[in-house]
Motif scaffolding. Structure first.
Motif: not given
Length: 241
Positions: A45-66
């Motif tokens: 948030l600080k580095a690019v001065d944006c409003e929101y940030a999130g990280v997703t993890f991937v399971h297998g090849r396509k399924r992602v979760e927050t």
């Protein structure tokens, strides 16, 4: 460019380099996945001065979760990609290192995704892959309600953040898995001791009992051991009164 302008840009670069170095040290000092992710989001948030940030993890090849986000809105945005089956994350995880969305109202690469995300008031997005030489961990996603908010400089900064974060997260996940395995072995050992004392069994016989209850009750061995240690009863046995 004037000497003053060059000097200011140099000072800015040095300040950013120092912050990145501090981030690298802090990331590798964080003991858990949750703490590591939270630190990544704060710096992003600080580095690019944006409003929101999130990280997703991937399971297998396509399924992602927050994995973590700075606002509940981000989890809803992640769900949109899974529901419509398209979006920047999908491309980043499959064959791209990063994706820059200048304006969701004008983007035609993922029409269903862009239309849905625009209704949430999100106009700009930057998605960067979190990966090491061995595996892909997930994605780092940055959002803003302003169109054309991110540029190539932000993209470069996000790449640096993502590389440090990916290594730290991969290490944290491995460390947590290691400690979970250690804890599981301790629990199984304690459960074996209870059975050995109660029924005069050998270590191998006690372990065989735990395995049988694990299979018969479709439970992980760790869960069977935890049940026995905490309640002094095996699954399927009536509780002692």
């Amino acid at each position: 460019m004037s000497a003053m302008g060059t000097s200011r840009r140099g000072e800015s670069s040095r300040a950013w380099a120092e912050e990145l170095a501090q981030l690298a040290i802090a990331l590798h000092d964080e003991p858990t996945v949750e703490e590591t992710v939270d630190l990544v989001l704060r710096y992003s948030l600080k580095a690019v001065d944006c409003e929101y940030a999130g990280v997703t993890f991937v399971h297998g090849r396509k399924r992602v979760e927050t994995a973590a986000a700075t606002d509940p809105l981000i989890e809803a945005l992640d769900e949109v990609q899974m529901e419509v089956g398209e979006g920047p994350d999908m491309d980043v995880l499959s064959d791209r290192v990063s994706v820059l969305v200048s304006d969701t109202r004008a983007d035609r690469r993922w029409p269903a995704w862009a239309a849905r995300v625009a209704t949430y008031g999100i106009r700009s997005m930057l998605s960067v892959r979190l990966y090491t030489s061995a595996s892909t961990v997930g994605t780092l996603n940055l959002y803003d309600s302003r169109p054309d908010h991110f540029d190539v400089d932000d993209q470069a900064v996000a790449h640096l953040l993502a590389r440090h974060a990916a290594v730290a997260l991969a290490t944290a996940r491995t460390t947590e898995n290691l400690w979970q395995a250690v804890d599981a072995r301790k629990l199984v050992g304690q459960a074996q001791g209870i059975l050995m004392e109660r029924y005069q069994l050998t270590p191998d016989q006690a372990f065989a009992v735990l395995m049988r209850y694990s299979q018969d009750n479709n439970m992980k061995l760790r869960d069977v051991a935890e049940r026995l240690v905490s309640s002094r009863e095996l699954p399927g046995q009536p509780a002692s009164r």
